[in-house]
Design an enzyme around this catalytic site. Structure first.
Site, PDB file in Angstrom:
ATOM      1  N   GLU A  35       0.822  -1.212   0.000  1.00 15.87           N
ATOM      2  CA  GLU A  35       0.000   0.000   0.000  1.00 15.87           C
ATOM      3  C   GLU A  35       0.858   1.264   0.000  1.00 15.87           C
ATOM      4  O   GLU A  35       0.346   2.377   0.043  1.00 15.87           O
ATOM      5  CB  GLU A  35      -0.935  -0.003   1.212  1.00 15.87           C
ATOM      6  CG  GLU A  35      -2.141  -0.905   1.040  1.00 15.87           C
ATOM      7  CD  GLU A  35      -1.774  -2.368   0.825  1.00 15.87           C
ATOM      8  OE1 GLU A  35      -2.115  -2.905  -0.253  1.00 15.87           O
ATOM      9  OE2 GLU A  35      -1.148  -2.974   1.707  1.00 15.87           O
ATOM     10  N   ASN A  46      -0.650  -7.761  -3.993  1.00 16.76           N
ATOM     11  CA  ASN A  46      -1.302  -6.895  -4.974  1.00 16.76           C
ATOM     12  C   ASN A  46      -0.317  -5.973  -5.687  1.00 16.76           C
ATOM     13  O   ASN A  46       0.689  -5.551  -5.121  1.00 16.76           O
ATOM     14  CB  ASN A  46      -2.361  -6.032  -4.293  1.00 16.76           C
ATOM     15  CG  ASN A  46      -1.760  -5.086  -3.263  1.00 16.76           C
ATOM     16  OD1 ASN A  46      -1.434  -5.500  -2.158  1.00 16.76           O
ATOM     17  ND2 ASN A  46      -1.605  -3.812  -3.610  1.00 16.76           N
ATOM     18  N   ASP A  63      -7.543  -5.665  -5.088  1.00 17.98           N
ATOM     19  CA  ASP A  63      -6.629  -5.912  -3.965  1.00 17.98           C
ATOM     20  C   ASP A  63      -6.743  -7.340  -3.446  1.00 17.98           C
ATOM     21  O   ASP A  63      -6.744  -7.579  -2.245  1.00 17.98           O
ATOM     22  CB  ASP A  63      -6.864  -4.919  -2.818  1.00 17.98           C
ATOM     23  CG  ASP A  63      -5.836  -5.096  -1.699  1.00 17.98           C
ATOM     24  OD1 ASP A  63      -4.646  -5.226  -2.011  1.00 17.98           O
ATOM     25  OD2 ASP A  63      -6.231  -5.124  -0.518  1.00 17.98           O
TER      26      ASP A  63
END
Length: 657
Positions: free
Chosen positions: A245, A329, A371
């Site tokens: 992230e 991801n 995701d």
């Protein structure tokens, strides 16, 4: 902190070491710390019908000996194969109702407690007074600040034999994605290994708790953190990296167990020299991988901030000398910003343990739009398929599909939905003659790429946290079933454009999560199931509803009982064959830890950490209240506050006398 440890040794664990250079052939020296004497672990007595493990790679492989002894739990997932099955059988379906707490230990830390303790029997260890004794030792970890305890598992007082508390900069906490969790410790060569939140990998003397060596595996200022448990295979300790992230480019790294020198590092994307993919030799669904596919499937240099982090579990087959794991991801969460398949994010990997070279890869969710990290465990179970014994690799992906592959060559055997709500794809194409063989057939209605930026794609199932996240499943050899803790959650997903800045969030999407029953229209509002899965046929055998996501790792036993925990705090025992609930007990906090079992002084125990948190419990753990906070999870789990509160307690259960 135990004062008998030299102060300098503790401080060195928090020192800033230069990050390892990203080249497989380069070696990095660990800090010059003299190795402490290794603890003496007595040879285990034969256990009754121990859990099956692959054949030994070498006669002196201590861990292979230890994992064959069901009385001990010497690896993060119990064995190399990630079976999470125990050969212990004192506790059975007939007597499990007599289970009761035997003892408890407060970790002194709140936030989410993931992972499980290790237990080694007949260890020569030094207690807090400096006296050496031989006893059964439980090694226990905590969330940040990642304290390590050695507890006497045999003595009725369960005294703290030693304690190690790393010195870490608390600025790492804000760049930890989904709570300050840590998934556990590893053991090997007389050492206890911990991957600290700040990416420092440390080796402690298992006898004394003194620091043997440490090495920095990443840079938190760039969003790189550690949450996964290290794994020791032969003479190497493997560790991954978190931070997808934050645009972190994922990698898995092998260090020498002896001295912390870097042996190899394999990236999830980039040139072949970085990914350790061998064009023409490494295969994807049976076909040779093209040159520099980790670059050509990206636009420009986006691969450099491409994600694909490696914060899950790793498994190892000594006969093949191959390790197996999944990558996460691609960054950002906005698929419109990163055209292409984004290889090799969302991929199952098979690598040579000694060199890191990739034997085969399989990308489950090309060009991810939701995701659906592919980091969940790869379980190495030998199964009878089509009348022959097959060395399978079984993986329950976040995307809602369960995959069964031949782990010797990466051949895809089964790919089926393991939660009835999954709707983002109709199926995985299993036609080998098709151009889309092995790919999910995406439904436009639920495609955030198709619907575009700044458009709220609604009722996508599963939610970003998947039909299952990192909470590991177990394989029960007696029934040939996989017992799986799952999520039953859907979401609305709105991607938006975002720019990359090192060390800053690089997400690019707003989410709202809710029970899958809202989409199915079946009137239900539960958000979890605990299921039994037949990986040979791709079918659910039985399923138990859970009010909240089942966010705890399970363990099955030769007693015919499987244990797992619930978010509201129950330890549960079910009949492995039928799923019938046999026992439950409410622990002091929600359970996101992994249940384990061991034997000490001739008695079987079941242990689990309770301490609500993780992605599902981030609202409670971090004090968040807006429904779309916590990357969309807070609203869906808001009612958890009616059932549990923050905690940090180990509870050990045994049969009442």
């Amino acid at each position: 902190m135990n004062e008998r440890f030299p102060k300098a040794a503790h401080e060195s664990a928090g020192e800033e070491h230069a990050p390892a250079k990203p080249a497989a052939a380069e070696a990095q020296s660990a800090p010059a710390v003299q190795p402490a004497p290794a603890p003496v672990v007595a040879a285990p007595a034969p256990a009754a019908e121990p859990a099956p493990v692959p054949a030994a790679a070498s006669a002196d492989d201590e861990l292979l000996t230890l994992q064959k002894d069901a009385r001990q739990w010497a690896l993060p997932t119990g064995d190399y194969a990630n079976l999470r099955h125990s050969g212990l059988k004192q506790i059975t379906a007939e007597n499990v109702g007599k289970l009761a707490p035997a003892w408890q230990f407060s970790t002194g830390v709140l936030r989410g407690h993931e992972g499980a303790p290790l237990v080694l029997n007949n260890v020569s260890v030094m207690d807090s007074s400096g006296k050496t004794l031989t006893t059964d030792v439980m090694y226990l970890h905590t969330p940040f600040p990642n304290i390590v305890y050695a507890l006497d598992a045999k003595d009725p007082a369960h005294q703290i034999l030693w304690k190690y508390e790393p010195k870490q900069d608390p600025s790492v906490v804000p760049v930890m994605c989904c709570d300050t969790v840590n998934r556990g410790l590893a053991y090997g060569d007389g050492k206890i290994f911990l991957a600290q939140a700040d990416t420092t990998l440390i080796a402690l003397d298992a006898k004394t708790g003194k620091l043997v060596w440490s090495v920095k595996n990443g840079d938190p200022s760039k969003g790189q953190t550690s949450t996964a448990a290290p794994h020791v295979f032969k003479d190497k300790v493997l560790v991954g990296i978190a931070g997808g992230e934050f645009g972190v480019r994922g990698h898995i790294t092998a260090y020498s167990v002896k001295d912390g020198k870097l042996v190899w590092r394999g990236y999830s994307m980039g040139p072949d020299a970085d990914t350790l993919i061998e064009p023409g030799k490494t295969t994807h669904l049976g076909k040779p991988v093209e040159k520099d596919s980790g670059i050509t499937t990206w636009e420009g240099d986006q691969w450099q901030t491409g994600g694909g982090t490696t914060w899950g579990w790793y498994s190892y087959d000594p006969e093949l000398n191959q390790i197996f794991y999944g990558s996460g991801n691609p960054s950002t969460w906005n698929p419109n910003q990163r055209p292409g398949d984004n290889r090799w994010s969302m991929t199952l990997w098979s690598r040579d343990l000694d060199t890191g070279k990739a034997k085969w890869v399989y990308q489950m969710t090309p060009h991810d739009e939701w995701d659906y990290d592919g980091i969940n465990e790869v379980i190495l179970a030998d199964q009878d398929i089509g009348g022959k014994k097959v060395k399978t690799a079984v993986h329950f992906d976040r995307n809602g599909f369960a995959y069964t592959l031949d782990r010797t060559n990466g051949e895809l055997l089964v790919a089926e939905k393991y939660d009835p709500a999954v709707n983002w794809a109709t199926k995985v194409d299993m036609d080998k003659s098709s151009k889309t063989y092995g790919r999910p057939l995406v439904v436009d209605k639920y495609s955030t790429q198709h619907n575009g930026e700044d458009t709220n794609t609604q009722n996508v199932c599963p939610a970003a946290l998947g039909s299952k996240d990192e909470q590991p499943a177990t394989f029960d050899p007696a029934t040939q079933l996989f017992l799986v803790p799952t999520n039953h959650v859907c979401m609305d997903y709105e991607p938006f454009r975002v720019s990359y800045t090192a060390g800053q969030p690089y997400v690019g999407a707003t989410l709202e999560m809710f029970p899958a029953g809202k989409v199915l229209g079946d009137g239900t509002n539960h958000t979890g199931n605990f299921i039994a899965w037949d990986a040979k046929t791709g079918k659910i055998v039985w399923s138990n509803k859970e009010q909240f996501s089942a966010w705890s790792g399970a363990v099955s036993t030769d007693g015919g009982v499987t244990f797992y925990g619930t978010l509201e705090g129950y330890l549960k025992a079910v009949d492995s064959k039928t799923g019938k609930e046999l026992y439950k007990y409410k622990t002091p906090s929600g359970i996101i830890g992994n249940v384990m079992t061991y034997e000490s002084a001739g008695k079987q125990y079941v242990a689990v950490l309770s301490g609500v948190g993780g992605w599902a419990g981030i609202g409670l753990a971090a004090g968040l209240s807006k429904s779309n906070e916590g990357l969309g999870a807070v609203g869906n789990y808001a009612s958890l506050a009616n059932y549990t509160a923050l905690g940090g307690v180990l509870t050990v259960f045994g049969l009442q006398e």
